[in-house]
Design an enzyme around this catalytic site. Structure first.
Site, mmCIF file in Angstrom:
data_model
loop_
_atom_site.group_PDB
_atom_site.id
_atom_site.type_symbol
_atom_site.label_atom_id
_atom_site.label_comp_id
_atom_site.label_asym_id
_atom_site.label_seq_id
_atom_site.Cartn_x
_atom_site.Cartn_y
_atom_site.Cartn_z
ATOM 1 N N ARG A 3 -8.793 -0.740 4.665
ATOM 2 C CA ARG A 3 -7.731 0.637 3.857
ATOM 3 C C ARG A 3 -6.341 -0.015 3.685
ATOM 4 O O ARG A 3 -5.785 0.436 2.863
ATOM 5 C CB ARG A 3 -7.602 1.437 5.243
ATOM 6 C CG ARG A 3 -8.905 2.259 5.394
ATOM 7 C CD ARG A 3 -8.419 3.593 6.346
ATOM 8 N NE ARG A 3 -7.772 4.473 5.448
ATOM 9 C CZ ARG A 3 -7.900 5.839 5.511
ATOM 10 N NH1 ARG A 3 -8.574 6.377 6.481
ATOM 11 N NH2 ARG A 3 -7.284 6.536 4.659
ATOM 12 N N CYS B 283 -5.494 13.143 12.965
ATOM 13 C CA CYS B 283 -5.277 11.677 12.597
ATOM 14 C C CYS B 283 -5.354 11.070 14.093
ATOM 15 O O CYS B 283 -4.623 11.667 14.855
ATOM 16 C CB CYS B 283 -4.067 11.421 11.894
ATOM 17 S SG CYS B 283 -3.809 9.530 11.512
ATOM 18 N N ASP C 172 4.792 0.958 12.228
ATOM 19 C CA ASP C 172 3.323 0.240 11.750
ATOM 20 C C ASP C 172 3.195 -1.261 11.983
ATOM 21 O O ASP C 172 2.350 -1.853 11.732
ATOM 22 C CB ASP C 172 3.148 0.181 10.325
ATOM 23 C CG ASP C 172 3.120 1.816 9.518
ATOM 24 O OD1 ASP C 172 3.367 1.980 8.366
ATOM 25 O OD2 ASP C 172 2.823 2.598 10.427
ATOM 26 N N LYS D 16 0.918 -1.078 0.027
ATOM 27 C CA LYS D 16 -0.071 -0.035 -0.154
ATOM 28 C C LYS D 16 0.887 1.126 -0.084
ATOM 29 O O LYS D 16 0.868 2.128 -0.931
ATOM 30 C CB LYS D 16 -0.906 0.103 1.393
ATOM 31 C CG LYS D 16 -1.506 1.371 1.564
ATOM 32 C CD LYS D 16 -2.558 1.429 2.582
ATOM 33 C CE LYS D 16 -1.609 1.584 3.977
ATOM 34 N NZ LYS D 16 -1.396 2.974 4.250
ATOM 35 N N ASN D 17 1.762 1.407 0.942
ATOM 36 C CA ASN D 17 2.655 2.600 1.075
ATOM 37 C C ASN D 17 3.494 2.738 -0.059
ATOM 38 O O ASN D 17 4.310 3.640 -0.228
ATOM 39 C CB ASN D 17 3.248 2.484 2.587
ATOM 40 C CG ASN D 17 2.389 2.603 3.526
ATOM 41 O OD1 ASN D 17 1.158 2.990 3.395
ATOM 42 N ND2 ASN D 17 2.588 2.483 4.711
ATOM 43 N N ARG E 207 0.088 15.046 12.761
ATOM 44 C CA ARG E 207 0.791 14.661 11.547
ATOM 45 C C ARG E 207 0.916 15.843 10.487
ATOM 46 O O ARG E 207 0.369 16.036 9.674
ATOM 47 C CB ARG E 207 0.315 13.676 10.737
ATOM 48 C CG ARG E 207 0.075 12.316 11.383
ATOM 49 C CD ARG E 207 -0.515 11.102 10.824
ATOM 50 N NE ARG E 207 0.573 10.378 9.978
ATOM 51 C CZ ARG E 207 -0.037 9.441 9.128
ATOM 52 N NH1 ARG E 207 -1.234 9.059 9.187
ATOM 53 N NH2 ARG E 207 0.676 9.209 8.092
HETATM 54 C C1 EPZ Z 1 4.173 7.093 6.282
HETATM 55 O O1 EPZ Z 1 3.304 7.994 6.486
HETATM 56 C C2 EPZ Z 1 3.152 5.861 6.079
HETATM 57 N N1 EPZ Z 1 2.094 6.164 5.389
HETATM 58 C C3 EPZ Z 1 2.828 5.671 7.596
HETATM 59 O O2 EPZ Z 1 2.001 4.316 7.570
HETATM 60 C C4 EPZ Z 1 4.100 5.073 8.430
HETATM 61 O O3 EPZ Z 1 3.447 5.157 9.856
HETATM 62 C C5 EPZ Z 1 4.895 6.591 8.470
HETATM 63 O O4 EPZ Z 1 5.376 6.666 7.165
HETATM 64 C C6 EPZ Z 1 6.160 6.290 9.204
HETATM 65 O O5 EPZ Z 1 6.839 5.163 8.902
HETATM 66 C C7 EPZ Z 1 2.324 6.163 3.889
HETATM 67 O O6 EPZ Z 1 3.573 5.736 3.548
HETATM 68 C C8 EPZ Z 1 1.237 6.199 3.167
HETATM 69 P P1 EPZ Z 1 6.204 10.634 8.253
HETATM 70 P P2 EPZ Z 1 4.129 9.718 6.822
HETATM 71 O O7 EPZ Z 1 5.734 11.642 7.422
HETATM 72 O O8 EPZ Z 1 4.906 9.949 5.675
HETATM 73 C C9 EPZ Z 1 6.463 13.936 11.614
HETATM 74 C C10 EPZ Z 1 0.102 2.713 7.956
HETATM 75 O O9 EPZ Z 1 -0.320 2.553 8.632
HETATM 76 N N2 EPZ Z 1 6.202 14.770 10.570
HETATM 77 O O10 EPZ Z 1 7.341 9.577 8.020
HETATM 78 O O11 EPZ Z 1 2.767 10.374 6.810
HETATM 79 C C11 EPZ Z 1 5.254 13.118 11.818
HETATM 80 O O12 EPZ Z 1 4.222 13.783 12.717
HETATM 81 C C12 EPZ Z 1 0.617 4.218 7.876
HETATM 82 O O13 EPZ Z 1 0.101 2.382 6.766
HETATM 83 C C13 EPZ Z 1 6.691 16.055 10.796
HETATM 84 O O14 EPZ Z 1 6.717 16.646 11.896
HETATM 85 O O15 EPZ Z 1 4.872 9.736 8.138
HETATM 86 C C14 EPZ Z 1 5.843 11.770 12.436
HETATM 87 O O16 EPZ Z 1 5.812 11.972 14.051
HETATM 88 C C15 EPZ Z 1 0.368 5.026 9.139
HETATM 89 N N3 EPZ Z 1 6.335 17.054 9.773
HETATM 90 C C16 EPZ Z 1 6.959 11.534 11.917
HETATM 91 O O17 EPZ Z 1 7.480 12.954 11.349
HETATM 92 C C17 EPZ Z 1 6.401 16.594 8.489
HETATM 93 O O18 EPZ Z 1 6.282 17.396 7.878
HETATM 94 C C18 EPZ Z 1 7.082 10.711 10.665
HETATM 95 O O19 EPZ Z 1 6.105 10.689 10.021
HETATM 96 C C19 EPZ Z 1 5.998 15.189 8.259
HETATM 97 C C20 EPZ Z 1 5.966 14.305 9.344
#
Ligand code: EPZ
Length: 419
Positions: A398, A115, A306, A22-23, A120
């Site tokens: 999902r 969320c 995850d 998915k990701n 996020r």
């Molecule tokens: C991806 O989300 C995945 N989703 C998530 O999987 C996964 O949990 C996450 O990466 C971490 O591995 C998809 O790929 C569609 P991040 P993403 O930006 O990219 C903070 C699932 O269950 N952050 O790496 O949105 C954020 O709040 C889903 O399949 C900022 O502060 O996650 C978090 O604490 C859930 N500012 C950390 O970084 C930003 O601009 C990592 O988030 C972006 C993120």
């Protein structure tokens, strides 16, 4: 609205085929906006999140065809506005920003809302776009980005909780059509980022270093169509390994990348399980109740956030006390209260769950709250005495393709009922 009913304590055995990721599929589908040519993406899982992404691409003007795991997208013309109605359904919609900015030099996308797994923000994505010379404006719930010209630059994507996966994808997709060289420092190293970079390079991009914290992108004038097969879903695979550990006689996964799961198989090894395989298969051998474990989630190649909820379900019946610390989404513990309804002994201490292993769990009606929390409840239901009823299973659809059917194929007493 469906619910899933599980009659626990039926051993799992046999082979299960892992679906496409998915990701990985979501950003790769968004990347098809970067060319007017047709793109063919294989092994796209049948999930509601994929459905939402195809809705967004269609709304942006692309022609989309889909037949049994193969999606063909042709975005001859695109408009650059993705509205709230569609974006609110799925946070990952944010990854159309980069391709639209790269191709159209402008994009307006509704800001993703709250969320359940925690805060996020997308500030790191916006930092990347600004480094490439874009003007960013947040107004009326929308983020509007405009860049008469896009110039390569060096930018760090390091944030409070480390780097960002979709942020790395988004900046990479904007930079492939920028003038000059972009260097992303503190980039995410997830296999899904590498898969996207491989697809972009097939389209004619010049990306090096994907999979490392330093990605170098030499901008090109235009990209062309390409064909690509999405990598296997390592989180679905990890979930089935835990199912095999928690209730299995022997469970074998096929169409899986073992090298993407090292942190998960190491953790299961520390719990006393033997996991072996290679060449696209992985098998887990049971070993009774798990040993306790202290675990911390980390960006790849660390232990994936995850898989955190699923490990809480496993450690609920471990011998002794375990701790699970969530370092990526510190509030991501919606599954804990539901596992406690099934008899688990878990205390939350800030971003750490302290788990006192119990002899047995008991079946109960429980509520799914998010994708991975729902998977944890299914896993707990497999070993609980009696019947577990999981409500709001749309969360599961999902991110898991036919989870209940695949588990039934391994011998689980599981059914989906309409309510
Ligand atoms: C991806 O989300 C995945 N989703 C998530 O999987 C996964 O949990 C996450 O990466 C971490 O591995 C998809 O790929 C569609 P991040 P993403 O930006 O990219 C903070 C699932 O269950 N952050 O790496 O949105 C954020 O709040 C889903 O399949 C900022 O502060 O996650 C978090 O604490 C859930 N500012 C950390 O970084 C930003 O601009 C990592 O988030 C972006 C993120």
């Amino acid at each position: 609205m469906d619910k899933i009913i599980i009659h626990g304590r039926h051993a799992l055995a046999g082979t299960v085929k892992i679906s496409g990721s998915k990701n990985s599929a979501l950003p790769i589908l968004a990347a098809t906006l970067l060319t007017e040519d047709p793109c063919v993406i294989q092994r796209v899982p049948d999930l509601s999140d994929v459905h939402y992404m195809l809705q967004i691409l269609t709304h942006l003007g692309a022609d989309v065809e889909r037949a049994s795991g193969i999606v063909t997208v042709q975005a001859e013309k695109v408009n650059s506005i993705a509205p709230y109605e569609i974006v609110r359904k799925m946070r990952a919609s944010v990854c159309v920003l980069g391709p639209l900015l790269g191709r159209e030099r402008e994009a307006t996308v509704s800001l993703p809302g709250g969320c359940v797994i925690g805060d996020r923000p997308i500030d790191l994505h916006l930092r990347g776009f600004e480094a490439l010379g874009a003007a960013v404006r947040v107004h009326g719930g929308n983020v509007k980005i405009l860049a008469p010209s896009l110039r390569g630059a060096t930018v760090s994507l390091k944030g409070k909780f480390g780097t960002t996966v979709l942020g790395t994808d988004n900046v990479m997709m904007a930079a492939v059509l920028a003038e000059g060289v972009t260097i992303i420092e503190d980039a995410a190293c997830e296999p899904e980022v590498v898969d996207l970079a491989n697809f972009l390079n097939k389209m004619g991009a010049k990306i090096q270093g994907a999979g490392t914290p330093r990605i170098v992108i030499e901008g090109v004038k235009e990209l062309h169509g390409a064909e690509h097969e999405v990598i296997p879903d390592r989180i679905e695979a990890g979930t089935f390994l835990v199912a095999g550990a928690i209730a299995g006689r022997q469970v074998t996964l096929t169409r899986v990348r073992a090298d993407h799961l090292t942190a998960v198989t190491d953790a299961l090894g520390s719990c006393g399980y033997q996991v072996a395989g290679g060449n696209g298969t992985l098998a887990i051998h049971p070993n009774g109740a798990p040993k306790s474990l202290d675990l911390k989630t980390q960006p790849y190649p660390g232990f994936p956030t995850d898989m955190q909820a699923q490990m809480c379900a496993l450690l609920a019946t471990a011998k002794g006390e375990s701790s699970v610390t969530e370092c990526i989404f510190p509030q991501r513990f919606m599954h804990v209260s539901e596992l406690k309804r099934m008899g688990a002994a878990i205390e939350l201490d800030g971003a750490t769950a302290r788990i006192h292993g119990v002899e047995n769990l008991s079946g109960a009606p429980v509520m799914a709250s998010d994708l991975r929390a729902s998977a944890a409840l299914v896993l707990a239901g497999l070993i609980a005495e009696g019947t577990t009823e999981i409500n709001r299973v749309y969360h599961i659809d999902r991110g898991y393709e036919m989870l209940d059917e695949k588990l039934a194929g391994l011998g689980a007493q599981i059914e989906r009922v309409k309510v």
